[in-house]
Design a protein around this motif. Sequence first.
Motif, PDB file in Angstrom:
ATOM      1  N   ALA A 101     -12.464  14.693  -1.395  1.00 21.51           N
ATOM      2  CA  ALA A 101     -13.037  13.347  -1.233  1.00 21.51           C
ATOM      3  C   ALA A 101     -14.122  13.290  -0.158  1.00 21.51           C
ATOM      4  CB  ALA A 101     -11.923  12.330  -0.926  1.00 21.51           C
ATOM      5  N   LEU A 102     -15.003  14.290  -0.148  1.00 20.09           N
ATOM      6  CA  LEU A 102     -16.130  14.247   0.794  1.00 20.09           C
ATOM      7  C   LEU A 102     -17.153  13.222   0.312  1.00 20.09           C
ATOM      8  CD1 LEU A 102     -16.704  18.058   1.469  1.00 20.09           C
ATOM      9  CD2 LEU A 102     -15.425  16.425   2.844  1.00 20.09           C
ATOM     10  N   LEU A 103     -17.843  12.598   1.259  1.00 19.05           N
ATOM     11  CA  LEU A 103     -18.863  11.610   0.895  1.00 19.05           C
ATOM     12  C   LEU A 103     -20.108  12.372   0.432  1.00 19.05           C
ATOM     13  CD1 LEU A 103     -18.359   9.171   3.912  1.00 19.05           C
ATOM     14  CD2 LEU A 103     -17.287   9.104   1.676  1.00 19.05           C
ATOM     15  N   THR A 104     -20.467  12.180  -0.836  1.00 20.84           N
ATOM     16  CA  THR A 104     -21.489  13.047  -1.437  1.00 20.84           C
ATOM     17  C   THR A 104     -22.909  12.760  -0.938  1.00 20.84           C
ATOM     18  OG1 THR A 104     -21.376  11.536  -3.309  1.00 20.84           O
ATOM     19  CG2 THR A 104     -20.250  13.648  -3.535  1.00 20.84           C
ATOM     20  N   ASP A 105     -23.107  11.598  -0.292  1.00 21.99           N
ATOM     21  CA  ASP A 105     -24.442  11.270   0.228  1.00 21.99           C
ATOM     22  C   ASP A 105     -24.728  11.992   1.542  1.00 21.99           C
ATOM     23  OD1 ASP A 105     -24.983   9.618  -1.812  1.00 21.99           O
ATOM     24  OD2 ASP A 105     -24.643   7.752  -0.743  1.00 21.99           O
ATOM     25  N   PHE A 106     -23.676  12.466   2.199  1.00 16.13           N
ATOM     26  CA  PHE A 106     -23.835  13.052   3.528  1.00 16.13           C
ATOM     27  C   PHE A 106     -23.605  14.558   3.502  1.00 16.13           C
ATOM     28  CE2 PHE A 106     -22.028   8.777   5.064  1.00 16.13           C
ATOM     29  CZ  PHE A 106     -23.291   8.211   5.111  1.00 16.13           C
ATOM     30  N   ASP A 107     -24.243  15.262   4.434  1.00 15.53           N
ATOM     31  CA  ASP A 107     -23.987  16.696   4.549  1.00 15.53           C
ATOM     32  C   ASP A 107     -22.655  16.931   5.276  1.00 15.53           C
ATOM     33  OD1 ASP A 107     -24.487  16.356   7.244  1.00 15.53           O
ATOM     34  OD2 ASP A 107     -26.495  17.194   7.191  1.00 15.53           O
ATOM     35  N   VAL A 108     -22.300  18.204   5.419  1.00 16.27           N
ATOM     36  CA  VAL A 108     -21.009  18.574   6.008  1.00 16.27           C
ATOM     37  C   VAL A 108     -20.851  17.962   7.406  1.00 16.27           C
ATOM     38  CG1 VAL A 108     -19.747  20.543   6.972  1.00 16.27           C
ATOM     39  CG2 VAL A 108     -20.677  20.670   4.653  1.00 16.27           C
ATOM     40  N   PHE A 109     -21.904  18.101   8.222  1.00 16.19           N
ATOM     41  CA  PHE A 109     -21.841  17.591   9.595  1.00 16.19           C
ATOM     42  C   PHE A 109     -21.562  16.087   9.599  1.00 16.19           C
ATOM     43  CE2 PHE A 109     -23.499  15.745  13.430  1.00 16.19           C
ATOM     44  CZ  PHE A 109     -23.196  16.649  14.418  1.00 16.19           C
ATOM     45  N   GLU A 110     -22.327  15.359   8.788  1.00  9.08           N
ATOM     46  CA  GLU A 110     -22.185  13.896   8.793  1.00  9.08           C
ATOM     47  C   GLU A 110     -20.837  13.462   8.215  1.00  9.08           C
ATOM     48  OE1 GLU A 110     -23.885  11.622  10.312  1.00  9.08           O
ATOM     49  OE2 GLU A 110     -25.261  13.142  11.055  1.00  9.08           O
ATOM     50  N   ASN A 111     -20.298  14.243   7.272  1.00 10.62           N
ATOM     51  CA  ASN A 111     -18.974  13.931   6.742  1.00 10.62           C
ATOM     52  C   ASN A 111     -17.925  13.993   7.839  1.00 10.62           C
ATOM     53  OD1 ASN A 111     -18.101  13.473   3.792  1.00 10.62           O
ATOM     54  ND2 ASN A 111     -19.943  14.740   3.625  1.00 10.62           N
ATOM     55  N   VAL A 112     -18.006  15.040   8.663  1.00 10.72           N
ATOM     56  CA  VAL A 112     -17.017  15.195   9.734  1.00 10.72           C
ATOM     57  C   VAL A 112     -17.268  14.157  10.834  1.00 10.72           C
ATOM     58  CG1 VAL A 112     -16.025  16.812  11.403  1.00 10.72           C
ATOM     59  CG2 VAL A 112     -16.787  17.649   9.188  1.00 10.72           C
ATOM     60  N   ALA A 144     -22.844  23.530   8.469  1.00 11.63           N
ATOM     61  CA  ALA A 144     -22.945  22.128   8.887  1.00 11.63           C
ATOM     62  C   ALA A 144     -24.004  21.333   8.121  1.00 11.63           C
ATOM     63  CB  ALA A 144     -23.228  22.061  10.385  1.00 11.63           C
ATOM     64  N   ARG A 145     -25.082  21.989   7.715  1.00 17.81           N
ATOM     65  CA  ARG A 145     -26.158  21.235   7.060  1.00 17.81           C
ATOM     66  C   ARG A 145     -26.142  21.366   5.538  1.00 17.81           C
ATOM     67  NH1 ARG A 145     -26.681  17.104   9.823  1.00 17.81           N
ATOM     68  NH2 ARG A 145     -26.919  17.535  12.030  1.00 17.81           N
ATOM     69  N   LEU A 146     -25.080  21.950   5.009  1.00 15.13           N
ATOM     70  CA  LEU A 146     -24.973  22.028   3.539  1.00 15.13           C
ATOM     71  C   LEU A 146     -24.476  20.690   2.991  1.00 15.13           C
ATOM     72  CD1 LEU A 146     -23.346  25.539   2.894  1.00 15.13           C
ATOM     73  CD2 LEU A 146     -25.766  24.911   2.835  1.00 15.13           C
ATOM     74  N   MET A 147     -24.860  20.399   1.766  1.00 12.57           N
ATOM     75  CA  MET A 147     -24.371  19.179   1.107  1.00 12.57           C
ATOM     76  C   MET A 147     -23.052  19.514   0.390  1.00 12.57           C
ATOM     77  SD  MET A 147     -26.456  16.844   1.908  1.00 12.57           S
ATOM     78  CE  MET A 147     -26.093  15.453   0.845  1.00 12.57           C
ATOM     79  N   PRO A 148     -22.182  18.525   0.163  1.00 15.17           N
ATOM     80  CA  PRO A 148     -20.908  18.799  -0.517  1.00 15.17           C
ATOM     81  C   PRO A 148     -21.086  19.513  -1.863  1.00 15.17           C
ATOM     82  CG  PRO A 148     -20.842  16.623   0.431  1.00 15.17           C
ATOM     83  CD  PRO A 148     -22.238  17.135   0.652  1.00 15.17           C
ATOM     84  N   SER A 149     -22.188  19.230  -2.572  1.00 15.79           N
ATOM     85  CA  SER A 149     -22.402  19.867  -3.876  1.00 15.79           C
ATOM     86  C   SER A 149     -22.674  21.366  -3.750  1.00 15.79           C
ATOM     87  CB  SER A 149     -23.571  19.200  -4.609  1.00 15.79           C
ATOM     88  OG  SER A 149     -24.726  19.268  -3.799  1.00 15.79           O
ATOM     89  N   GLU A 150     -23.015  21.812  -2.533  1.00 18.32           N
ATOM     90  CA  GLU A 150     -23.309  23.234  -2.317  1.00 18.32           C
ATOM     91  C   GLU A 150     -22.082  24.020  -1.858  1.00 18.32           C
ATOM     92  OE1 GLU A 150     -27.645  23.616  -0.566  1.00 18.32           O
ATOM     93  OE2 GLU A 150     -26.646  21.921   0.344  1.00 18.32           O
TER      94      GLU A 150
END
Lengths: 278, 256
Positions: A101-112, A144-150
């Motif tokens: 359930a990661l927020l797909t609009d945000f990258d890894v860093f912003e999700n955390v 940290a700067r990868l997107m959830p889709s990656e």
Amino acid sequence: MTDPVRAASDDRTLVRIRGLTTVLNGKTVFDALDLDIPRGKVTAIMGPSGTGKTTLLKHITGQMRGDAGEVRVDGHNVPELSRLQLFELRERIGYLFQNSALLTDFDVFENVAFPLRQHTRLPEELIRNIVLTKLQSVGLRGAARLMPSELSGGMARRVALARAIVFDPMLILYDEPFVGLDPIALNQVLKLIRTLNETLGITSVLVAHELEAIKQVADHIYLIANGKVVAQGDPATIAADGSPWTRQFFGGEADGPVPFQYPAGDYATALGFAEQRA
Amino acid sequence: MSARPMRNPLLQALAQIGGCGLFLLTLLAAIPRSFKHFRETVRQLWFVGAMSLVIIMVCGLFVGLVLALQLYYVLQIFGGTAASGMVVALAIYRELGPVVTALLFAGRAGTSITAEIGLMRATDQIAAMEMMAVDPVAYVGTPRFLAGLIAMPLLCCVFCAMGILGGHLVGVTWLGIDNGTFWSNMTAAVNLHTDIVNGILLKSLAFGAAVSLIAVYQGFTTPPTSEGVAYATTRTVVASSIAILALDFVLTAFLM
């Protein structure tokens, strides 16, 4: 002054469930379930698929309400809490979803960083340091700067874990935390759960099927089937338990008190063989 | 306990309208809490407003071109081609501008809002927000609703400007109507209150509220499956189109 609600709780028990009864679509999921989660321990909830393990976590967090019974978390009866009180309680609970359930609009860093940004006014530098520390603990500081889709499924799960622990909550609920993890990541996640428990005293509840992994990390195991707790104890006790429930579940047998087949009519009739025999 | 599904389409429609009305109250109540997420509102304004500019501009231009062409040939019969500019302006300001902008907005932004929220539900992102003690209505719903409300009048202004430009291109540049006559007839006939305020501003605000509400509501109530999201986006377009045209009639009857 002592909070009367808080005082009513047992200091050794963080989550106390009494007489929880839940009926969903005519099916009794919990039948007067009693269960205690000890404070500062790692507790595993196990049981066959469809027995309501995830539903139990939803009851603990107030995402679902039962038809009867009480669910107390840190002394608060969850079904009776207002939305605001529930949100205050949830700020102290971390939850790892089955599908991350990661927020797909945000990258890894912003999700955390998301929970920190929403609930605190910490300086950006401090947020950055906290997030990088959590990502380092799950081995994904470099992502940290990868997107959830990656991310792969296992990586996404580890990011979700970093997000769940970013506030160092009093209680972390892990819904299937080991699915999709390779042996290295699995070992690291097990160590992380144990470290969080030992260093910060965080209470952990794990819903999982991997007995070997659970044996390494859990202090207490509940086996749930047919809406009730059918066995409980520390891993050694559960492993030595000779009840038909534990024998069938941990032995992976199709026959036993837990039906492998979903309730259905006669097999031969369904295939049309019964008429030929007649 | 599960509610029995309603099979009667009329009851279903009434339940949807009732649910939508209650959801509007929830959205409005969440507005003060959504101020905390001001950046999200601005981000949504970019997505639903700025990203819709191209389709609004192109369609506005073509509507103006066609309208001027049709009017020229009709008015020619009566020798009244000089009034082309005036009629183009009145038709666009009063009806075509707000209505066509809203229909395009429903197709472009409304569907994307529904699909986005629906997929967020399907992938547990909304549940994750709830678990992180973040109100999804205040963080996801209200910013999109407010963005739609703010964007619609602005987009309508752009549509009208492009429509008038299209009318000018056909009437003056192509068919030879006098430039001064085109503009002077238009400015003499267009009334600031009845045509601009009532036509562009009030109507497009009402349409913006209706389309955004329907889109956000459908997103939040869609079954969290791929089929559910597909149905919800379709329902957004259908319900928005009906709401726009019905509201247009009611508003025109009261505002004229």
